[in-house]
Design a protein around this motif. Structure first.
Motif, PDB file in Angstrom:
ATOM      1  N   PHE A   1       5.853   5.074 -15.584  1.00  0.00           N
ATOM      2  CA  PHE A   1       6.293   4.002 -14.696  1.00  0.00           C
ATOM      3  C   PHE A   1       5.655   4.077 -13.299  1.00  0.00           C
ATOM      4  N   PRO A   2       5.724   5.227 -12.589  1.00  0.00           N
ATOM      5  CA  PRO A   2       5.029   5.261 -11.290  1.00  0.00           C
ATOM      6  C   PRO A   2       3.534   4.989 -11.428  1.00  0.00           C
ATOM      7  N   ASP A   3       2.934   5.487 -12.504  1.00  0.00           N
ATOM      8  CA  ASP A   3       1.506   5.227 -12.690  1.00  0.00           C
ATOM      9  C   ASP A   3       1.231   3.734 -12.861  1.00  0.00           C
ATOM     10  N   ALA A   4       2.112   3.029 -13.574  1.00  0.00           N
ATOM     11  CA  ALA A   4       1.921   1.584 -13.762  1.00  0.00           C
ATOM     12  C   ALA A   4       2.043   0.849 -12.431  1.00  0.00           C
ATOM     13  N   ILE A   5       2.975   1.270 -11.588  1.00  0.00           N
ATOM     14  CA  ILE A   5       3.122   0.634 -10.276  1.00  0.00           C
ATOM     15  C   ILE A   5       1.883   0.886  -9.423  1.00  0.00           C
ATOM     16  N   GLY A   6       1.415   2.134  -9.408  1.00  0.00           N
ATOM     17  CA  GLY A   6       0.214   2.441  -8.641  1.00  0.00           C
ATOM     18  C   GLY A   6      -0.981   1.635  -9.144  1.00  0.00           C
ATOM     19  N   LEU A   7      -1.116   1.560 -10.480  1.00  0.00           N
ATOM     20  CA  LEU A   7      -2.214   0.779 -11.064  1.00  0.00           C
ATOM     21  C   LEU A   7      -2.146  -0.670 -10.612  1.00  0.00           C
TER      22      LEU A   7
ATOM     23  N   GLU B   1       0.835  -1.198   0.000  1.00  0.00           N
ATOM     24  CA  GLU B   1       0.000   0.000   0.000  1.00  0.00           C
ATOM     25  C   GLU B   1       0.870   1.248   0.000  1.00  0.00           C
ATOM     26  N   MET B   2       1.923   1.241   0.819  1.00  0.00           N
ATOM     27  CA  MET B   2       2.821   2.397   0.873  1.00  0.00           C
ATOM     28  C   MET B   2       3.517   2.593  -0.478  1.00  0.00           C
ATOM     29  N   VAL B   3       3.937   1.477  -1.107  1.00  0.00           N
ATOM     30  CA  VAL B   3       4.581   1.575  -2.418  1.00  0.00           C
ATOM     31  C   VAL B   3       3.615   2.204  -3.430  1.00  0.00           C
ATOM     32  N   GLY B   4       2.381   1.716  -3.424  1.00  0.00           N
ATOM     33  CA  GLY B   4       1.389   2.253  -4.353  1.00  0.00           C
ATOM     34  C   GLY B   4       1.113   3.719  -4.111  1.00  0.00           C
TER      35      GLY B   4
END
Lengths: 205, 205, 205
Positions: free
Chosen positions: B93-99, B9-12
């Motif tokens: 890239f950050p958006d893909a991780i959050g997704l 959750e924190m990573v996202g």
């Protein structure tokens, strides 16, 4: 305590409804549009607050005289000739009052439900700014919260913390509310008057 | 199990906050705008998930270090010179991780609450895509979910089902989460890189 | 009573989903966009209603055949050649049915939960109009509720009150529902056909 909070809530609702209806009229909306924008501006922030904090029934469902008052105001605004000529710049003062009232009331409800000062200040800002942001979005304006030329949300945030600190030091229930509320309204009016902003712009934006 | 979910959750949250703040900076927003967009991008999907599933208190109210972290990040992003020059394309890239993170966590919470695979996959997609859709709407971009030139929501949907199937076959709690998450991140990056889409366009749209 | 309400709900969902998918196809969206717009149009109003009234689990989570049906419809609409050629004006009839069904069902649920006629009529209007307003906003149209050239929300409001009055006088459960629903659908179709509006415009707007 109930009484002053209820009175403040009505003041905030009336102020935000006026700001919404002025914008709706200046966009030449019909009576249903005037009511809808007034309703959403006045009750949007509190609805978000109550949904996020699971505070049911929602305040305007419990106090149905509030939407009724907005309906009556919408009738007046729609058929009152003068309202059409009110310029949009007139919304600054009612909007500042609504911002102040709902920021402090949102923060205070969060404290009552046992949340920390930090969470309460976030909920105060959300409660204070959401109704106006919906109004501006629906009327095709850039919401104050995203306008770089004015401070808005940061005043709400500071006012909430001022309220917490006053409440911590003062053995009184009404005074901290009043101080926080007046702080937000006055600083907001000064910010508009003297064009105070957080960041000078290097770009022409 | 709690631990890995909390870490994810924190990573996202960090990943989505970064994506939001890059866009906000590229739009030249002031610090309050940067925080607001970061907050809404990072916590919007989870808030929708918790409201729809009546899961109170909301996760960021229970874990107030999460909005605090976003506040600290907003300060860094606002006064860090380099952030201004980050191009919007850097958000992929950050958006893909959050997704990936929020799709899988949304689906997993729905399963925990006893919902079916189908409902859980819908909630996964909503949790994964809503924060980014708000970010794009507020920053005047067309949300990824409505862009025809890229696949986005369908990757989230497929990743949720892959997670369910892995969980069904594997006697392990961490592995299916990891597989589903990596699937979404990798396929999303490939889709952007190689321009994969669901439908070729006959019109020039 | 359960049965007729469930049947009506399905009719409303199908009608609103059709209206959303026609618009999505006319905007040349891909299958995921068609499903998303159909889903949001069909289930948006009821989701808002259930969140505001704290009526959990949400109706489409309880009845997962409803989102499944929308998914099946999206597949048909996306790959069925004729759907592409449907003009947007074709949504008026399905939209009117959706408006009628969800207005009456929203009002009826509010009465069941013990709310007053006034609050129930507001919730009826919200339930009936919110899905369509989301559809129009997401597809870059001005929502009907804010279009001055047509009456929309006021028909929903009047239909709710007609339903309450009929329920008060008639010793019957199905008849008032039917009268309120038909009133909304027929008056809405007549309003579009004969260009009935609340306010004549002095400005060219």
């Amino acid at each position: 305590m109930i009484d002053i909070i209820y009175v403040l809530e009505m003041v905030g609702i009336v102020a935000f409804a006026i700001s919404g209806m002025i914008v709706a009229r200046s966009k030449n909306m019909d009576p249903v549009g005037v009511f809808t924008i007034g309703f959403i501006t006045a009750l949007g922030g509190g609805t978000l607050r109550d949904l996020i904090m699971d505070n049911h029934p929602l305040y305007w469902i419990k106090h149905e005289e509030q939407p009724m008052l907005i309906l009556a105001m919408a009738v007046v605004f729609s058929y009152w000739k003068k309202a059409e000529r009110l310029r949009e710049s007139r919304i600054v003062f009612p909007d500042a009052i609504g911002l102040g009232v709902f920021s402090i009331l949102g923060a205070q409800l969060a404290l009552d439900l046992g949340h920390s000062w930090f969470v309460a200040s976030l909920l105060g800002v959300m409660t204070g700014t959401f109704g106006g942001a919906l109004r501006d979005t629906l009327c095709n304006e850039v919401p104050y919260i995203f306008r770089k030329d004015q401070i808005y949300a940061s005043i709400s945030f500071a006012g909430c913390w001022l309220y917490f600190v006053c409440q911590w030091f003062l053995d009184n229930e009404v005074l901290p509310l009043t101080i926080g509320l007046l702080f937000i309204v006055i600083v907001r009016m000064l910010a508009v008057r003297f064009d105070i902003r957080l960041q000078r712009d290097s770009h022409s934006n």
